[in-house]
Design a protein around this motif. Sequence first.
Motif, short mmCIF file in Angstrom:
data_model
loop_
_atom_site.label_atom_id
_atom_site.label_comp_id
_atom_site.label_asym_id
_atom_site.label_seq_id
_atom_site.Cartn_x
_atom_site.Cartn_y
_atom_site.Cartn_z
N LEU A 185 33.60 7.75 0.01
CA LEU A 185 32.26 7.38 0.95
C LEU A 185 31.84 6.05 0.66
O LEU A 185 31.32 5.94 -0.55
N GLN A 186 31.64 5.38 1.67
CA GLN A 186 31.01 3.90 1.26
C GLN A 186 29.57 4.04 1.96
O GLN A 186 29.36 4.48 2.99
N THR A 187 28.59 3.38 1.03
CA THR A 187 27.17 3.42 1.51
C THR A 187 26.68 2.22 1.01
O THR A 187 27.37 1.52 0.61
N GLY A 188 25.37 1.95 1.90
CA GLY A 188 24.95 0.66 1.40
C GLY A 188 25.46 -0.63 2.22
O GLY A 188 25.38 -1.74 1.72
N LYS A 189 26.06 -0.21 3.10
CA LYS A 189 26.86 -1.56 3.72
C LYS A 189 26.25 -1.94 4.97
O LYS A 189 27.08 -2.82 5.79
N ARG A 190 25.21 -1.61 5.43
CA ARG A 190 24.62 -1.97 6.76
C ARG A 190 24.43 -3.55 6.96
O ARG A 190 24.72 -3.94 7.88
N ASP A 191 24.26 -4.20 5.75
CA ASP A 191 23.81 -5.59 5.86
C ASP A 191 25.08 -6.48 5.32
O ASP A 191 25.19 -7.43 5.08
N ALA A 232 43.11 1.34 -0.10
CA ALA A 232 43.07 2.18 -1.07
C ALA A 232 41.83 2.29 -1.63
O ALA A 232 41.44 3.57 -1.96
N GLU A 233 41.15 1.27 -1.75
CA GLU A 233 39.62 1.75 -2.38
C GLU A 233 38.78 2.34 -1.54
O GLU A 233 37.68 2.94 -1.96
N VAL A 234 39.26 2.32 -0.38
CA VAL A 234 38.12 3.25 0.80
C VAL A 234 38.90 4.50 1.18
O VAL A 234 38.54 5.75 1.04
N MET A 235 40.08 4.27 1.55
CA MET A 235 40.85 5.54 2.05
C MET A 235 41.42 6.45 0.89
O MET A 235 41.89 7.62 1.13
N GLY A 236 41.42 5.90 -0.30
CA GLY A 236 42.23 6.81 -1.36
C GLY A 236 43.65 6.76 -1.16
O GLY A 236 44.29 5.81 -0.25
N HIS A 237 44.31 7.56 -1.91
CA HIS A 237 45.80 7.51 -1.96
C HIS A 237 46.25 8.76 -1.13
O HIS A 237 47.48 9.13 -1.28
N GLY A 238 45.60 9.35 -0.37
CA GLY A 238 46.06 10.50 0.33
C GLY A 238 44.84 11.05 0.87
O GLY A 238 43.53 10.92 0.83
N ARG A 283 33.86 -1.95 7.59
CA ARG A 283 33.61 -1.86 6.17
C ARG A 283 33.88 -0.51 5.37
O ARG A 283 34.53 -0.32 4.72
N VAL A 284 33.11 0.53 6.38
CA VAL A 284 33.12 1.79 5.59
C VAL A 284 34.51 2.47 6.17
O VAL A 284 34.68 3.59 5.64
#
Length: 130
Positions: A52-58, A40-46, A34-35
């Motif tokens: 930075l993704q947080t709170g994804k442990r569960d 694009a939502e995570v990696m951006g466009h370049g 997930r992180v």
Amino acid sequence: MPAPTELTVHQQSRVLEIAFDDGARFRIPFELMRVYSPSAEVMGHGPGQEVLQTGKRDVVITNLEAVGHYAVRPEFSDGHASGLFAWDYLYKLGSQQDALWRDYEARLAAAGKGRDDPMPDKSGGSCHSH
């Protein structure tokens, strides 16, 4: 490029188990997928535009859809479903997960965030349809 021979979603341990025809077998945590979602939502466009993704442990994978013969598209319980995970990307996540975790933790530390911090609320121009 190794091709997967087996793909199992383990809801309880929250890992994606994947075996490749070169004999490699990985257990990739949903959180890591997930992180590091290749979207694009995570990696951006370049470079440098990663979010930075947080709170994804569960987070769990609620659905896994095959895309042709080259990728899968997981749907995560937080609504994220735009990442296309190609086989070589899953291989990379599996084989380099220790380094990727360290990198993730370093990015968290640099941002002064913790792994379990909630994501900032994206009001306004977000990519989510309701």
